[in-house]
Design an enzyme around this catalytic site. Structure first.
Site: not given
Length: 242
Positions: A9, A13-15, A139, A152
């Site tokens: 991923g 973004g974060i990846g 998360s 989620y």
């Protein structure tokens, strides 16, 4: 730097921030995304600018056969994976009673089944070398749960338990497994919030701001290169929110 890192991923973004952090240190990098082909190629071009080899794998990490081929390709071109960052994730907002089975399965496959797929494929080489790091991007909802985000939350709660259990399993082989429980991070995943909702969210966070992808990347890099006695931990990065 001869080590190889795989980040799922990682098209944005974060990846992408995590991949960039490792590229700056000279790691060989394998990146992945399922649908965002153009973003993945842009990320590849950016990472190559740091002078490191980059391998792209476009596909669904919730699919074992794709992961098997991808990991084999990494091993053949970059060498066996030394650091695995399980970052791929999707969310679903809505009542559980309105959620369709295929929507549930997509969240669980992407967020949780992918951990089995990639981890099981890279662990044998890590055990052989008696060294390795697996870092799962989780998360705060995996710790406390969120209304309207049951799937989620369930997937991230499963990720946290997966982390703790696998850490115990792999500790004798000098392989560390940890997770980062992210709070509200400034990424496209939060783009569904309007300005008022975003302001209300920020008011709830003691640090009075969202976290940045770069802050997640820095903590990820620290876990990947730091203390070998630190394992089986779910580390919250949430500005004191939860």
């Amino acid at each position: 730097m001869n080590k190889t890192v795989l980040i799922s991923g990682s098209g944005r973004g974060i990846g992408r921030a995590i991949a960039t952090r490792f590229a700056k240190e000279g790691y060989k990098i394998a990146i992945n995304a399922n649908k965002s082909k153009d973003e993945l190629e842009e990320t590849k071009d950016y990472l190559i600018s740091f002078g490191v080899p980059v391998l792209v794998g476009q596909g669904d990490v919730g699919n074992y056969e794709f992961c098997k081929d991808f990991v084999a390709g990494i091993k053949n071109t970059l060498g066996s994976v030394d650091i695995l960052v399980n970052n791929a994730g999707i969310s679903h907002i809505g009542l559980l009673s309105d959620m369709k089975p295929n929507e549930w399965n997509e969240v669980i496959n992407t967020n949780l089944t992918s951990l089995y797929n990639l981890s099981s494929l890279v662990i044998p080489d890590m055990v052989r070398k008696s060294a390795g790091k697996i870092i799962n991007i989780s998360s705060v909802w995996g710790n406390v749960g969120a209304s309207m985000e049951v799937a989620y939350s369930a997937s991230k709660g499963g990720m946290n338990s997966f982390t703790k259990a696998l850490a115990k399993e792999l500790a004798p082989s000098n392989i560390q497994v940890n997770a980062i429980a992210c709070g509200a991070i400034d990424t496209e995943m939060n783009s569904f919030l309007d300005s008022n909702e975003l302001a209300s969210l920020i008011d709830e966070i003691p640090t009075s701001r969202l976290g940045s992808p770069e802050e997640v990347a820095e903590l990820t890099y620290s876990l990947a290169t730091g203390n070998d006695y630190l394992t089986g931990q779910i580390i919250s990065l949430d500005g004191g929110w939860c």
